[in-house]
Design a protein around this motif. Structure first.
Motif, PDB file in Angstrom:
ATOM      1  N   LYS A   1       5.036  15.954   8.946  1.00 42.06           N
ATOM      2  CA  LYS A   1       5.691  14.645   9.044  1.00 42.06           C
ATOM      3  C   LYS A   1       4.607  13.615   9.333  1.00 42.06           C
ATOM      4  O   LYS A   1       3.759  13.815  10.193  1.00 42.06           O
ATOM      5  CB  LYS A   1       6.696  14.639  10.198  1.00 42.06           C
ATOM      6  N   ILE A   2       4.677  12.548   8.596  1.00 40.00           N
ATOM      7  CA  ILE A   2       3.668  11.497   8.769  1.00 40.00           C
ATOM      8  C   ILE A   2       4.382  10.184   9.038  1.00 40.00           C
ATOM      9  O   ILE A   2       5.340   9.832   8.338  1.00 40.00           O
ATOM     10  CB  ILE A   2       2.809  11.379   7.491  1.00 40.00           C
ATOM     11  N   GLU A   3       3.891   9.516  10.048  1.00 35.93           N
ATOM     12  CA  GLU A   3       4.518   8.230  10.365  1.00 35.93           C
ATOM     13  C   GLU A   3       3.492   7.131  10.228  1.00 35.93           C
ATOM     14  O   GLU A   3       2.453   7.151  10.887  1.00 35.93           O
ATOM     15  CB  GLU A   3       5.036   8.239  11.806  1.00 35.93           C
ATOM     16  N   CYS A   4       3.802   6.202   9.360  1.00 39.48           N
ATOM     17  CA  CYS A   4       2.902   5.071   9.181  1.00 39.48           C
ATOM     18  C   CYS A   4       3.452   3.895   9.975  1.00 39.48           C
ATOM     19  O   CYS A   4       4.529   3.376   9.682  1.00 39.48           O
ATOM     20  CB  CYS A   4       2.820   4.703   7.693  1.00 39.48           C
ATOM     21  N   GLY A   5       2.700   3.528  10.997  1.00 37.20           N
ATOM     22  CA  GLY A   5       3.186   2.470  11.867  1.00 37.20           C
ATOM     23  C   GLY A   5       3.034   1.099  11.225  1.00 37.20           C
ATOM     24  O   GLY A   5       2.582   0.962  10.087  1.00 37.20           O
ATOM     25  N   PRO A   6       3.427   0.099  11.965  1.00 37.18           N
ATOM     26  CA  PRO A   6       3.375  -1.265  11.425  1.00 37.18           C
ATOM     27  C   PRO A   6       1.962  -1.722  11.109  1.00 37.18           C
ATOM     28  O   PRO A   6       1.751  -2.595  10.280  1.00 37.18           O
ATOM     29  CB  PRO A   6       4.002  -2.119  12.531  1.00 37.18           C
TER      30      PRO A   6
ATOM     31  N   ARG B   1       0.835  -1.197   0.000  1.00 35.47           N
ATOM     32  CA  ARG B   1       0.000   0.000   0.000  1.00 35.47           C
ATOM     33  C   ARG B   1       0.870   1.246   0.000  1.00 35.47           C
ATOM     34  O   ARG B   1       0.643   2.199  -0.732  1.00 35.47           O
ATOM     35  CB  ARG B   1      -0.872   0.019   1.264  1.00 35.47           C
ATOM     36  N   LEU B   2       1.873   1.178   0.843  1.00 37.13           N
ATOM     37  CA  LEU B   2       2.720   2.359   0.944  1.00 37.13           C
ATOM     38  C   LEU B   2       3.457   2.622  -0.353  1.00 37.13           C
ATOM     39  O   LEU B   2       3.663   3.777  -0.742  1.00 37.13           O
ATOM     40  CB  LEU B   2       3.703   2.189   2.105  1.00 37.13           C
ATOM     41  N   LEU B   3       3.844   1.572  -0.996  1.00 36.20           N
ATOM     42  CA  LEU B   3       4.503   1.760  -2.281  1.00 36.20           C
ATOM     43  C   LEU B   3       3.587   2.445  -3.273  1.00 36.20           C
ATOM     44  O   LEU B   3       3.985   3.356  -4.001  1.00 36.20           O
ATOM     45  CB  LEU B   3       4.927   0.412  -2.854  1.00 36.20           C
TER      46      LEU B   3
ATOM     47  N   THR C   1      -2.517  20.336  -4.832  1.00 43.51           N
ATOM     48  CA  THR C   1      -2.486  21.185  -3.662  1.00 43.51           C
ATOM     49  C   THR C   1      -1.872  20.481  -2.461  1.00 43.51           C
ATOM     50  O   THR C   1      -1.627  21.105  -1.442  1.00 43.51           O
ATOM     51  CB  THR C   1      -3.918  21.602  -3.289  1.00 43.51           C
ATOM     52  N   VAL C   2      -1.675  19.194  -2.591  1.00 51.06           N
ATOM     53  CA  VAL C   2      -0.963  18.460  -1.544  1.00 51.06           C
ATOM     54  C   VAL C   2       0.095  17.603  -2.216  1.00 51.06           C
ATOM     55  O   VAL C   2      -0.034  17.212  -3.378  1.00 51.06           O
ATOM     56  CB  VAL C   2      -1.903  17.565  -0.702  1.00 51.06           C
ATOM     57  N   SER C   3       1.105  17.334  -1.450  1.00 52.83           N
ATOM     58  CA  SER C   3       2.178  16.506  -1.994  1.00 52.83           C
ATOM     59  C   SER C   3       2.726  15.659  -0.852  1.00 52.83           C
ATOM     60  O   SER C   3       2.696  16.067   0.304  1.00 52.83           O
ATOM     61  CB  SER C   3       3.268  17.400  -2.592  1.00 52.83           C
ATOM     62  N   TRP C   4       3.208  14.485  -1.161  1.00 55.98           N
ATOM     63  CA  TRP C   4       3.765  13.650  -0.094  1.00 55.98           C
ATOM     64  C   TRP C   4       4.807  12.730  -0.689  1.00 55.98           C
ATOM     65  O   TRP C   4       4.826  12.455  -1.896  1.00 55.98           O
ATOM     66  CB  TRP C   4       2.664  12.845   0.588  1.00 55.98           C
ATOM     67  N   GLY C   5       5.651  12.276   0.144  1.00 59.73           N
ATOM     68  CA  GLY C   5       6.699  11.365  -0.296  1.00 59.73           C
ATOM     69  C   GLY C   5       7.493  10.890   0.899  1.00 59.73           C
ATOM     70  O   GLY C   5       7.285  11.327   2.032  1.00 59.73           O
ATOM     71  N   LEU C   6       8.394  10.006   0.631  1.00 59.16           N
ATOM     72  CA  LEU C   6       9.199   9.475   1.716  1.00 59.16           C
ATOM     73  C   LEU C   6      10.134  10.560   2.227  1.00 59.16           C
ATOM     74  O   LEU C   6      10.704  11.335   1.451  1.00 59.16           O
ATOM     75  CB  LEU C   6      10.033   8.289   1.231  1.00 59.16           C
ATOM     76  N   GLU C   7      10.314  10.545   3.525  1.00 56.38           N
ATOM     77  CA  GLU C   7      11.230  11.520   4.086  1.00 56.38           C
ATOM     78  C   GLU C   7      12.650  11.204   3.634  1.00 56.38           C
ATOM     79  O   GLU C   7      13.428  12.083   3.287  1.00 56.38           O
ATOM     80  CB  GLU C   7      11.119  11.473   5.596  1.00 56.38           C
ATOM     81  N   ASP C   8      12.942   9.947   3.660  1.00 56.38           N
ATOM     82  CA  ASP C   8      14.266   9.519   3.241  1.00 56.38           C
ATOM     83  C   ASP C   8      14.092   8.476   2.153  1.00 56.38           C
ATOM     84  O   ASP C   8      13.458   7.448   2.366  1.00 56.38           O
ATOM     85  CB  ASP C   8      15.011   8.930   4.432  1.00 56.38           C
TER      86      ASP C   8
ATOM     87  N   THR D   1      11.709   0.990   5.319  1.00 52.21           N
ATOM     88  CA  THR D   1      10.517   0.619   6.075  1.00 52.21           C
ATOM     89  C   THR D   1       9.281   1.396   5.624  1.00 52.21           C
ATOM     90  O   THR D   1       8.169   1.060   6.011  1.00 52.21           O
ATOM     91  CB  THR D   1      10.735   0.902   7.566  1.00 52.21           C
ATOM     92  N   LEU D   2       9.553   2.376   4.873  1.00 51.56           N
ATOM     93  CA  LEU D   2       8.446   3.187   4.364  1.00 51.56           C
ATOM     94  C   LEU D   2       7.571   3.720   5.490  1.00 51.56           C
ATOM     95  O   LEU D   2       6.357   3.798   5.374  1.00 51.56           O
ATOM     96  CB  LEU D   2       7.562   2.396   3.393  1.00 51.56           C
ATOM     97  N   THR D   3       8.204   4.078   6.588  1.00 51.73           N
ATOM     98  CA  THR D   3       7.404   4.564   7.690  1.00 51.73           C
ATOM     99  C   THR D   3       7.390   6.078   7.786  1.00 51.73           C
ATOM    100  O   THR D   3       6.377   6.673   8.119  1.00 51.73           O
ATOM    101  CB  THR D   3       7.938   4.025   9.031  1.00 51.73           C
ATOM    102  N   LYS D   4       8.515   6.690   7.497  1.00 61.29           N
ATOM    103  CA  LYS D   4       8.561   8.141   7.696  1.00 61.29           C
ATOM    104  C   LYS D   4       8.329   8.856   6.369  1.00 61.29           C
ATOM    105  O   LYS D   4       9.070   8.671   5.410  1.00 61.29           O
ATOM    106  CB  LYS D   4       9.925   8.528   8.259  1.00 61.29           C
ATOM    107  N   TRP D   5       7.310   9.665   6.409  1.00 68.57           N
ATOM    108  CA  TRP D   5       6.917  10.377   5.205  1.00 68.57           C
ATOM    109  C   TRP D   5       6.899  11.866   5.491  1.00 68.57           C
ATOM    110  O   TRP D   5       6.706  12.284   6.628  1.00 68.57           O
ATOM    111  CB  TRP D   5       5.511   9.953   4.783  1.00 68.57           C
ATOM    112  N   THR D   6       7.054  12.607   4.426  1.00 68.35           N
ATOM    113  CA  THR D   6       6.807  14.038   4.563  1.00 68.35           C
ATOM    114  C   THR D   6       5.627  14.401   3.669  1.00 68.35           C
ATOM    115  O   THR D   6       5.425  13.777   2.615  1.00 68.35           O
ATOM    116  CB  THR D   6       7.998  14.901   4.113  1.00 68.35           C
ATOM    117  N   GLY D   7       4.919  15.380   4.133  1.00 66.76           N
ATOM    118  CA  GLY D   7       3.779  15.845   3.346  1.00 66.76           C
ATOM    119  C   GLY D   7       3.854  17.359   3.217  1.00 66.76           C
ATOM    120  O   GLY D   7       4.572  18.035   3.954  1.00 66.76           O
ATOM    121  N   MET D   8       3.125  17.842   2.268  1.00 67.12           N
ATOM    122  CA  MET D   8       3.122  19.282   2.033  1.00 67.12           C
ATOM    123  C   MET D   8       1.706  19.694   1.689  1.00 67.12           C
ATOM    124  O   MET D   8       1.056  19.045   0.861  1.00 67.12           O
ATOM    125  CB  MET D   8       4.043  19.592   0.851  1.00 67.12           C
TER     126      MET D   8
END
Lengths: 147, 582
Positions: free
Chosen positions: A68-73, A16-18, A32-39, A44-51
């Motif tokens: 900052k968005i964190e998708c947990g396990p 899903r995260l992919l 009007t919104v944007s998001w992507g991996l922080e790193d 782990t695809l857990t830490k995301w940044t959004g705009m």
């Protein structure tokens, strides 16, 4: 990390995260919104940044809000943790650290696994346009929470 | 199945299916990649080398989006792209989309606003302005004030001659620059008496067709105009510059308070765009454009929240500063013309001229006005244009149709108040005067610069006379006939005027009713009295009957209400109902 579990009813979290990642990179939506991996190397695809781009005709206009968005396990069964990085004054957002209160934001409170990061960002943007928020005085542009 | 993401081992974001081919190529060669740039409004594809920096990328797209590179903000995957970064650094590969926000100086064009949305929000808060504008009494007055200022300025709109309008704008600029002049003008009793007559003001204002249009669109304005309390207050305020500033400050405060009420900003904006802006525009046409034009246009493009965030409300310009002056000059010119017009026929007129010229001179004694006067006398065409301007015409017409009003206007000046007999005399003659004013011969006489000069001389001479030889002022004789003789027409005008200078130099040689009357005028100059209005009962006879028929049997109360509302039946009824319990 292989996250495949076989059977197909439940979509594995990483898959899903992919998909969401791809969506963020391709710019699905109205821009009007944007998001992507922080790193980008994050496996782990857990830490995301959004705009979020502040909606027009509100006090948030002309501003770009970073989150900052964190998708947990348990994602997508459980909602992600969302936190504003750019200082903002808005209902449901903790004014000292920018944490979005999951009980105050409807999509987080009534999370469904069909929701996604995009939905969260768009909902936050929609809330910026609500009457109760659209005129709240805002801190000067460009300030960020310290943590 | 998860094969897609798993095909290359650990899932790497950059190995998404679309980018698979791209990444297979040797990363060392600068490959051209196609990146989509998306704004909320539009979407464009750009081909750029893979290893370009964000700065270079911005340069490429700045041309297409017609902006400077520093106005562009690029966002990819939730991160703002800084100029010194490279596209690769952020993982931007072929076929991916980057978001763009264009910051213009004031507001981002990337975030286009829909005017229809603004209209929508305005409509929803439409109910609030009604309730907002009435309870907020501080607002009704400032807006009345502002609108009066604008309205007063409108009165000068009728002057269509470009020459004169240039003159006017010069004069106004001078006025703007010098508040002392303003104060002087305001203190002039004639101006004050003129301003203090709400009926007159209202008539003048209503005579302007643009006002009439505005009134049709906004019935609230007509309520404003018809409420003598507001008018009086407004006029008083206009007279007192210190109070004006106070009011402006209060107005600004009230405005900013209104903003914080939910829906208040929209109410304000609606009020502004519906009422004030057209007025300001109309009034400011001659003043060199609406200073709020940019704000207004930005509002109309839907970006109206900008002012609400930044306290960008400079104190509203003083729209009524020049107009009263213009008005007064128009008025004094009226009296001058009245004077000169009557000078055509009779002594009365000449005396009137003198008196009026006196006031004219007192206003014109300030240097700015001096130059104006000079220009006027030098350019007869100006006067002609001015007189033939539609506004003047309509005013004169309304005056001639309403002898009462004309009488009031004339008699309000302290000129005549000392001598009631004079007033009696003047009254029947007024229609004749007004007829004359419309006489084109009169106009041509007016445009004679020598005539103007002569008038000035008369006035000066009579002043001297009054101070030095008061004994020469004979008693008033009712036989100052000749006033009724309107048949003199044009030719006698210049003759009288040219005869006037010789008259002033030899006061002793005066004889006959003409000069006597002039002396009488001079004497009357000293007096100052409140004007006498016709009996209110008589004025409101018709309205009283109507109120009676409606069931308001208390005659005194009706009368009071009518007086207070200046004859407006509806407002009077409201007053009457308000005073009754429950």
């Amino acid at each position: 990390m292989a996250a495949t579990t076989g059977s197909g009813v439940k979509v594995p979290g990483n898959f899903r995260l992919l998909e969401e990642l791809e969506g963020g990179q391709k710019g699905i939506g109205d821009g009007t919104v944007s998001w992507g991996l922080e790193d980008d190397e994050d496996m782990t695809l857990t830490k995301w940044t959004g705009m979020i781009i502040g909606p027009p005709r509100t006090i948030y206009e002309n501003r770009i809000y970073s989150l900052k968005i964190e998708c947990g396990p348990k994602y997508p069964e459980a909602p992600p943790f969302v936190r504003f990085v750019t200082k903002i004054n808005m209902n449901g957002v903790n004014s000292s650290n920018g944490v979005v209160d999951p009980r105050a934001i409807s999509v987080l409170a009534k999370w469904q696994n069909s929701y996604s990061i995009k939905v969260v960002l768009q909902e936050l943007r929609r809330l910026m346009m609500s009457k109760e928020n659209m005129k709240l005085p805002q801190p000067p542009e460009g300030q960020c929470y310290s943590n | 199945m998860a094969e897609n993401g798993e095909s290359s081992g650990p899932p790497r974001p950059s190995r998404g299916p679309a980018a698979a081919q791209g990444s297979a190529a040797a990363p060392a060669e600068p490959k051209i990649i196609k990146v989509t740039v998306k704004t909320p409004k539009e979407k464009e594809e750009f081909a750029v080398p893979e290893n370009s920096s964000v700065q270079q990328f911005k340069e490429a797209i700045s041309k297409r989006f017609k902006s400077q590179t520093d106005q562009l903000v690029l966002i990819f995957a939730g991160k703002i792209l800084k100029d010194q970064d490279t596209l690769i650094q952020h993982g931007i590969h072929d076929g991916l989309t980057v978001h763009l926000v264009i910051k213009s100086q004031n507001r981002p064009q990337g975030q286009s606003t829909q005017p229809s949305n603004a209209a929508g929000t305005n409509a929803t808060s439409a109910s609030t302005p009604r309730s907002n504008s009435t309870p907020i009494s501080t607002n009704s007055n400032p807006f009345g004030l502002g609108s009066l200022g604008g309205l007063a300025g409108l009165s000068s709109l009728g002057l269509s001659s470009t020459n004169f309008s240039e003159l006017q704008s010069q004069m106004q600029q001078q006025l703007m620059a010098s508040p002392e002049m303003m104060i002087q003008i305001m203190e002039n009793p004639f101006v004050q008496s003129m301003l203090s007559n709400p009926d007159l003001m209202r008539q003048l204002i209503m005579a302007n067709p643009q006002m009439q249009q505005l009134i049709q669109r906004n019935p609230e304005i007509s309520h404003l105009l018809n409420n003598p309390d507001i008018m009086r207050q407004t006029l008083e305020i206009a007279r007192n510059p210190a109070m004006m500033q106070e009011m402006m400050r209060n107005q600004d405060l009230a405005l900013s308070n209104l903003e914080s009420i939910p829906g208040g900003y929209n109410a304000l904006r609606r009020m502004y765009t519906d009422i004030q802006e057209p007025m300001l525009n109309a009034a400011q046409e001659q003043f060199g454009g609406n200073p709020f034009a940019s704000v207004g246009s930005s509002s109309s493009s839907g970006e109206g929240t900008q002012p609400s965030r930044t306290e960008n409300r400079d104190p509203l310009p003083n729209p009524w500063a020049p107009p009263p002056a213009t008005q007064s000059s128009a008025t004094t010119s009226t009296t001058t013309s009245t004077g000169s017009g009557s000078g055509n026929s009779s002594s009365n007129a000449t005396g009137n001229t003198v008196a009026a010229a006196n006031y004219v001179a007192s206003i014109f004694s300030t240097p700015g006005m001096q130059s104006l006067l000079q220009q006027i006398t030098e350019n007869p065409q100006l006067i002609q244009n001015m007189l033939s301007a539609p506004y003047m015409r309509s005013m004169m017409q309304s005056l001639s149709q309403n002898p009462d009003l004309a009488a009031q206007m004339m008699l309000n000046s302290p000129l005549f108040t000392a001598n009631p007999q004079l007033q009696e005399q003047m009254r029947p003659q007024l229609p004749a005067f007004l007829q004359q004013m419309q006489n084109p011969d009169t106009l041509s006489a007016m445009s004679n610069p020598r005539a103007m000069q002569a008038l000035m001389q008369i006035q000066q001479g009579l002043q001297t006379l009054a101070t030095e030889a008061p004994g020469l002022i004979p008693s008033f004789t009712p036989g100052v006939g000749a006033p009724g003789s309107t048949g003199s027409g044009g030719p006698t005008g210049p003759t009288v005027s040219s005869a006037a200078p010789s008259e002033t130099t030899s006061p002793t040689s005066e004889s006959g009713p003409n000069q006597q009357f002039i002396q009488q005028m001079v004497q009357a100059l000293a007096g100052a009295n409140a004007p006498q209005l016709p009996n209110p009962e008589v004025r409101f006879q018709q309205q009283l009957e109507q109120l009676n028929a409606m069931g308001f049997l208390n005659r005194e109360a009706n009368l009071q209400a009518l007086i207070a509302t200046g004859g407006d039946i509806n407002a009077a009824i409201e007053r009457l109902l308000g005073s009754q319990p429950s």
